[in-house]
Enzyme design. Structure first.
Site, PDB file in Angstrom:
ATOM      1  N   LYS A 104      18.300-160.223  65.187  1.00  0.00           N
ATOM      2  CA  LYS A 104      19.698-160.091  64.780  1.00  0.00           C
ATOM      3  C   LYS A 104      20.623-160.470  65.934  1.00  0.00           C
ATOM      4  CE  LYS A 104      22.445-156.488  62.429  1.00  0.00           C
ATOM      5  NZ  LYS A 104      22.336-155.112  61.880  1.00  0.00           N
ATOM      6  N   SER A 179      24.181-155.022  57.358  1.00  0.00           N
ATOM      7  CA  SER A 179      24.671-156.042  58.257  1.00  0.00           C
ATOM      8  C   SER A 179      23.585-157.006  58.741  1.00  0.00           C
ATOM      9  CB  SER A 179      25.315-155.385  59.482  1.00  0.00           C
ATOM     10  OG  SER A 179      24.384-154.587  60.193  1.00  0.00           O
ATOM     11  N   SER A 203      21.725-151.006  56.985  1.00  0.00           N
ATOM     12  CA  SER A 203      21.803-152.408  57.404  1.00  0.00           C
ATOM     13  C   SER A 203      20.464-153.121  57.488  1.00  0.00           C
ATOM     14  CB  SER A 203      22.518-152.505  58.757  1.00  0.00           C
ATOM     15  OG  SER A 203      23.884-152.213  58.610  1.00  0.00           O
TER      16      SER A 203
END
Length: 508
Positions: A104, A179, A203
């Site tokens: 990420k 996310s 997320s």
């Protein structure tokens, strides 16, 4: 020439010779990281070949998705060459030797940008690796790129002014979740073999559900978060965890074992020893299913899928109940979660953001108890009020602990619906239809908050498609430090129902 090979071509599984092209055409992109590591170890594929293969897939398919937004191909190929050379000398770095992966965008990778999607941080370059990146590299993996996120990780959609919008490989007009949306999209489309992400408001689990992959939210505190923070921040936010995403439960277990353990503050005095899974078979497994809840509007199709999973597990010999519940008040637990979540989101934000939160809280009606109102007030609560919520959380943790004396896991929804259409309007203007009920986006943190507020592990797993052809994922919640149990149950469920399936249109 390798022993047992023909004309220098490594043997394929089963002892038959196969070229790289034959392996690639046989679905190489969607093999698990564990399987890829085995191919490398047996010298059936070189690390350089595999790395180039994923780079080519990113260049071919990511134009439609925009998932891998930071690319580090040159250094990845250098690392791949070093991995091949090391293996040729008989030295294996670790269980992920030679495996190319992505992380990420919010994880520090030395020399690459870490922006959290904030335009003012566009030129910020990390000067060292995050702790989990260090551990993944020490286990033999190398990073080929970083995946997209929403601004400051504050959305279940992944878009920002630096990198643009990431799209869902199952249907590009739909959200891929957030996310960790870029993470899930890259995995589902076969652009990477393994991912590392984070979860405070679902997320990891929400994108896994939207894209049909696996994800694990660890027990709070067992995986170091150092190097996963907004630029200039070093402290770990309350509730937040970092964990793996993958295309199989086996990969989740492998990646978790690689990274779990005390951080640099605790390593001189603490050791982590996670207990083994409570069960290695579905027979006798004690499963509580939680298909719906009054405080959380949930589509009938998703609630029914929870019930279907329960029925399938019962047929496989599990002990299943749709009435067993921990001794918590769902509504009060949700309020505690939202309050702590709102307070946790302030670290590293500018002063004017806090000032605007104060003004927004002052404008609220005193009787407004909506999820948005709870979050808004939480952003400006004092420490005394925070301590009250922390006390409520601790009492619920004890109630969950007592519940798990009698039950091994809970299976529940992750989100109220399947992936919804992109909606980039201001958050207060967004409306989500749950069957015939129109709801606010802020009403859909209940299911992910169950595990988060109580510090519990939760494994997201795919369980087939909806009637309109979109993935449905559910979560397996277990006791604190029962991470190996929830992941193992996800593996066992896959044996009965099937696991990951690739979206159409992304080749092999």
């Amino acid at each position: 020439m390798n022993p047992g090979s023909r004309d220098g071509v490594p043997n394929a599984p089963g002892g038959t010779a196969a070229s790289f092209g034959e392996l690639a055409s046989g679905g190489l992109a969607f093999l698990s990281a564990t399987e890829l590591a085995q191919l490398i170890q047996r010298k059936q594929i070189s690390v350089v070949e595999l790395t180039r293969y994923f780079i080519q897939r990113i260049e071919q398919f990511d134009k439609a998705l925009n998932a891998v937004v930071v690319r580090d191909f040159e250094r990845a190929l250098d690392a791949a060459k070093a991995s091949d050379q090391s293996l040729a000398k008989g030295h294996r770095l670790g269980p992920l030797h030679g495996v190319p992966m992505t992380v990420k965008e919010t994880f520090d990778v030395c020399g690459l940008p870490t922006t959290w999607g904030v335009p003012e941080q566009r030129d910020h370059l990390a000067v060292e690796d995050a702790t989990v990146v260090e551990r993944l590299k020490a286990a033999g993996a190398h990073v080929i790129g970083k995946t997209n996120v929403p601004l400051r990780l504050g959305d279940w959609q992944s878009y920002n002014d630096i990198y643009g919008t990431t799209r869902n490989p199952w249907e590009t007009g739909r959200s891929r979740g957030g996310s960790s949306g870029g993470s899930a999209a890259a995995l589902a489309a076969g652009l990477t073999s393994l991912e590392f992400a984070s979860d405070i408001g679902g997320s990891i689990r929400n994108p896994a559900h939207f894209c049909g992959v696996y994800g694990h939210k660890p027990t709070y505190g067992i995986v170091p978060t150092f190097g996963h923070a907004p630029p200039g921040v070093v402290s770990a936010p309350d509730l937040n965890v970092v964990g793996p995403m993958a295309r199989s439960a086996e990969d989740l277990a492998l990646a978790l074992d690689v990274v779990a353990g005390p951080d640099r503050f605790r390593s001189s005095g603490w050791r982590l020893v996670l207990p083994p899974p409570k069960a290695r078979t579905l027979r006798g497994l004690r499963v509580a299913i939680w298909p719906k809840e009054d405080v959380a509007p949930t589509s009938v199709e998703i609630s029914d899928r929870v019930q279907d999973i329960g029925d399938a597990l019962a047929r496989a010999g599990a002990i299943v109940s749709d009435r067993a519940r921990p001794g918590i008040s769902p509504g009060q637990s949700h309020d505690t979660y939202l309050s702590l979540l709102g307070a946790a989101g302030l670290a590293g934000l500018p002063d004017d953001y806090y000032a605007e939160s104060q003004r927004a809280a002052a404008r609220l009606d005193a009787d407004d108890a909506s999820p948005l109102a709870v979050l808004t007030r939480a952003r400006v609560m004092d420490h005394r009020r925070w301590s009250d919520h922390d006390e409520a959380r601790t009492r619920d943790r004890l109630r969950w602990r007592a519940f798990f004396d009698d039950w091994d896991v809970v299976i529940s929804p992750i989100s109220a619906t399947t992936a919804y259409a992109h909606d980039h309007r201001p958050k207060l203007e967004r409306v989500l239809a749950v069957d015939t009920v129109r709801t606010s986006h802020y009403e859909h943190y209940f299911w992910v908050g169950l595990a988060t507020v109580a510090c519990l592990p939760s494994t997201a797993f795919p369980c087939g498609l909806s009637c309109d052809g979109l993935p449905i994922g559910l979560q397996i919640i277990g006791p604190e430090y029962g991470d190996h149990t929830t992941i193992e149950v996800a593996r066992l469920v896959a044996q009965v129902l099937g696991g990951f399936q690739p979206p159409p249109g992304f080749g092999g």
